[in-house]
Design a protein around this motif. Structure first.
Motif, PDB file in Angstrom:
ATOM      1  N   SER A   1       0.814  -1.219   0.000  1.00 51.14           N
ATOM      2  CA  SER A   1       0.000   0.000   0.000  1.00 51.14           C
ATOM      3  C   SER A   1       0.846   1.267   0.000  1.00 51.14           C
ATOM      4  N   GLN A   2       2.098   1.165   0.374  1.00 56.45           N
ATOM      5  CA  GLN A   2       2.981   2.342   0.405  1.00 56.45           C
ATOM      6  C   GLN A   2       3.892   2.419  -0.827  1.00 56.45           C
ATOM      7  N   LEU A   3       3.494   1.758  -1.904  1.00 58.89           N
ATOM      8  CA  LEU A   3       4.317   1.742  -3.120  1.00 58.89           C
ATOM      9  C   LEU A   3       4.601   3.150  -3.640  1.00 58.89           C
ATOM     10  N   VAL A   4       3.600   4.006  -3.659  1.00 58.28           N
ATOM     11  CA  VAL A   4       3.787   5.377  -4.148  1.00 58.28           C
ATOM     12  C   VAL A   4       4.754   6.136  -3.235  1.00 58.28           C
ATOM     13  N   THR A   5       4.605   5.948  -1.943  1.00 59.24           N
ATOM     14  CA  THR A   5       5.512   6.598  -0.988  1.00 59.24           C
ATOM     15  C   THR A   5       6.941   6.105  -1.202  1.00 59.24           C
ATOM     16  N   HIS A   6       7.095   4.795  -1.329  1.00 57.18           N
ATOM     17  CA  HIS A   6       8.411   4.194  -1.564  1.00 57.18           C
ATOM     18  C   HIS A   6       9.052   4.783  -2.819  1.00 57.18           C
ATOM     19  N   ALA A   7       8.288   4.868  -3.904  1.00 59.77           N
ATOM     20  CA  ALA A   7       8.826   5.400  -5.164  1.00 59.77           C
ATOM     21  C   ALA A   7       9.257   6.858  -5.005  1.00 59.77           C
ATOM     22  N   HIS A   8       8.457   7.643  -4.305  1.00 57.07           N
ATOM     23  CA  HIS A   8       8.807   9.047  -4.103  1.00 57.07           C
ATOM     24  C   HIS A   8      10.035   9.199  -3.191  1.00 57.07           C
ATOM     25  N   ILE A   9      10.156   8.359  -2.184  1.00 60.14           N
ATOM     26  CA  ILE A   9      11.344   8.412  -1.324  1.00 60.14           C
ATOM     27  C   ILE A   9      12.587   8.132  -2.159  1.00 60.14           C
ATOM     28  N   MET A  10      12.518   7.082  -2.959  1.00 58.31           N
ATOM     29  CA  MET A  10      13.689   6.689  -3.731  1.00 58.31           C
ATOM     30  C   MET A  10      14.027   7.697  -4.838  1.00 58.31           C
ATOM     31  N   LEU A  11      13.009   8.190  -5.536  1.00 55.57           N
ATOM     32  CA  LEU A  11      13.296   9.093  -6.655  1.00 55.57           C
ATOM     33  C   LEU A  11      13.535  10.529  -6.197  1.00 55.57           C
ATOM     34  N   LEU A  12      12.592  11.091  -5.490  1.00 57.22           N
ATOM     35  CA  LEU A  12      12.709  12.490  -5.084  1.00 57.22           C
ATOM     36  C   LEU A  12      13.742  12.658  -3.969  1.00 57.22           C
ATOM     37  N   GLY A  13      13.708  11.763  -2.995  1.00 54.04           N
ATOM     38  CA  GLY A  13      14.641  11.867  -1.881  1.00 54.04           C
ATOM     39  C   GLY A  13      16.047  11.446  -2.257  1.00 54.04           C
ATOM     40  N   PHE A  14      16.191  10.214  -2.715  1.00 49.58           N
ATOM     41  CA  PHE A  14      17.528   9.681  -3.006  1.00 49.58           C
ATOM     42  C   PHE A  14      18.089  10.192  -4.327  1.00 49.58           C
ATOM     43  N   VAL A  15      17.413   9.899  -5.425  1.00 47.95           N
ATOM     44  CA  VAL A  15      17.985  10.181  -6.744  1.00 47.95           C
ATOM     45  C   VAL A  15      18.160  11.682  -6.982  1.00 47.95           C
ATOM     46  N   VAL A  16      17.134  12.468  -6.730  1.00 47.66           N
ATOM     47  CA  VAL A  16      17.243  13.910  -6.994  1.00 47.66           C
ATOM     48  C   VAL A  16      18.280  14.543  -6.067  1.00 47.66           C
ATOM     49  N   SER A  17      18.262  14.197  -4.778  1.00 47.61           N
ATOM     50  CA  SER A  17      19.273  14.753  -3.869  1.00 47.61           C
ATOM     51  C   SER A  17      20.679  14.369  -4.330  1.00 47.61           C
ATOM     52  N   PHE A  18      20.848  13.121  -4.743  1.00 49.30           N
ATOM     53  CA  PHE A  18      22.158  12.666  -5.194  1.00 49.30           C
ATOM     54  C   PHE A  18      22.592  13.424  -6.442  1.00 49.30           C
ATOM     55  N   ILE A  19      21.675  13.617  -7.383  1.00 53.09           N
ATOM     56  CA  ILE A  19      22.003  14.361  -8.605  1.00 53.09           C
ATOM     57  C   ILE A  19      22.364  15.808  -8.273  1.00 53.09           C
ATOM     58  N   TYR A  20      21.624  16.429  -7.356  1.00 58.13           N
ATOM     59  CA  TYR A  20      21.981  17.785  -6.934  1.00 58.13           C
ATOM     60  C   TYR A  20      23.391  17.808  -6.348  1.00 58.13           C
ATOM     61  N   GLY A  21      23.736  16.808  -5.552  1.00 57.12           N
ATOM     62  CA  GLY A  21      25.084  16.729  -4.996  1.00 57.12           C
ATOM     63  C   GLY A  21      26.140  16.620  -6.076  1.00 57.12           C
ATOM     64  N   VAL A  22      25.887  15.801  -7.094  1.00 55.69           N
ATOM     65  CA  VAL A  22      26.820  15.656  -8.209  1.00 55.69           C
ATOM     66  C   VAL A  22      26.953  16.981  -8.960  1.00 55.69           C
ATOM     67  N   CYS A  23      25.838  17.669  -9.170  1.00 51.67           N
ATOM     68  CA  CYS A  23      25.889  18.976  -9.840  1.00 51.67           C
ATOM     69  C   CYS A  23      26.772  19.947  -9.062  1.00 51.67           C
ATOM     70  N   HIS A  24      26.614  19.969  -7.740  1.00 52.20           N
ATOM     71  CA  HIS A  24      27.445  20.858  -6.926  1.00 52.20           C
ATOM     72  C   HIS A  24      28.915  20.467  -7.018  1.00 52.20           C
ATOM     73  N   LYS A  25      29.194  19.188  -6.972  1.00 53.47           N
ATOM     74  CA  LYS A  25      30.583  18.726  -6.992  1.00 53.47           C
ATOM     75  C   LYS A  25      31.258  19.038  -8.328  1.00 53.47           C
ATOM     76  N   LEU A  26      30.539  18.808  -9.418  1.00 53.09           N
ATOM     77  CA  LEU A  26      31.162  18.937 -10.732  1.00 53.09           C
ATOM     78  C   LEU A  26      31.110  20.343 -11.318  1.00 53.09           C
ATOM     79  N   TRP A  27      30.055  21.093 -11.027  1.00 49.49           N
ATOM     80  CA  TRP A  27      29.865  22.352 -11.738  1.00 49.49           C
ATOM     81  C   TRP A  27      29.613  23.580 -10.877  1.00 49.49           C
ATOM     82  N   LEU A  28      29.168  23.422  -9.653  1.00 45.46           N
ATOM     83  CA  LEU A  28      28.659  24.577  -8.900  1.00 45.46           C
ATOM     84  C   LEU A  28      29.512  24.945  -7.686  1.00 45.46           C
ATOM     85  N   GLN A  29      30.793  25.083  -7.847  1.00 43.15           N
ATOM     86  CA  GLN A  29      31.629  25.468  -6.715  1.00 43.15           C
ATOM     87  C   GLN A  29      31.557  26.968  -6.400  1.00 43.15           C
TER      88      GLN A  29
END
Length: 124
Positions: free
Chosen positions: A30-58
């Motif tokens: 029943s929490q499939l939608v929550t799980h997907a949002h945690i993984m995509l919005l929480g994990f993946v997007v945060s991780f991509i933002y971190g990579v952007c800061h590391k590679l391009w946004l000093q």
């Protein structure tokens, strides 16, 4: 800033995977939608933002980078908690709908700010 985003993303990954394991073990998805949002919005997007800061946004002003970080985290946390409460049946949709809408707009604002930072401060 890159480390803050990666650490936040990894925290979301732990929560998301734990929820996924619970759903698999209990055969209650029943929490499939929550799980997907945690993984995509929480994990993946945060991780991509971190990579952007590391590679391009000093060169981003610290105040702007922190504002974007906290906007993303606030919107994401409210959205994820709201989705959990919705799909657990803890709070009815008429009450949570506006909260989820506002949280989504906050997350969107964080993305807009990331785009602005990337346009203004990204190294080429």
């Amino acid at each position: 800033m890159d480390r803050k985003f990666v650490m936040a993303g990894l925290g979301y990954a732990l929560v998301g995977l734990a929820l996924g394991i619970y759903m698999a073990a209990s055969k209650n998805h029943s929490q499939l939608v929550t799980h997907a949002h945690i993984m995509l919005l929480g994990f993946v997007v945060s991780f991509i933002y971190g990579v952007c800061h590391k590679l391009w946004l000093q060169n981003v002003p610290a105040r702007m980078a922190n504002l974007q970080f906290y906007i993303h985290q606030l919107g994401t946390l409210v959205l994820l908690i709201g989705l959990f409460c919705l799909f657990a049946g803890l709070v009815p949709e008429p009450i949570l709908g506006p909260v989820l809408g506002i949280a989504s707009v906050i997350v969107f604002s964080g993305l807009v700010l990331m785009k602005v930072m990337f346009i203004k401060y990204a190294r080429t």
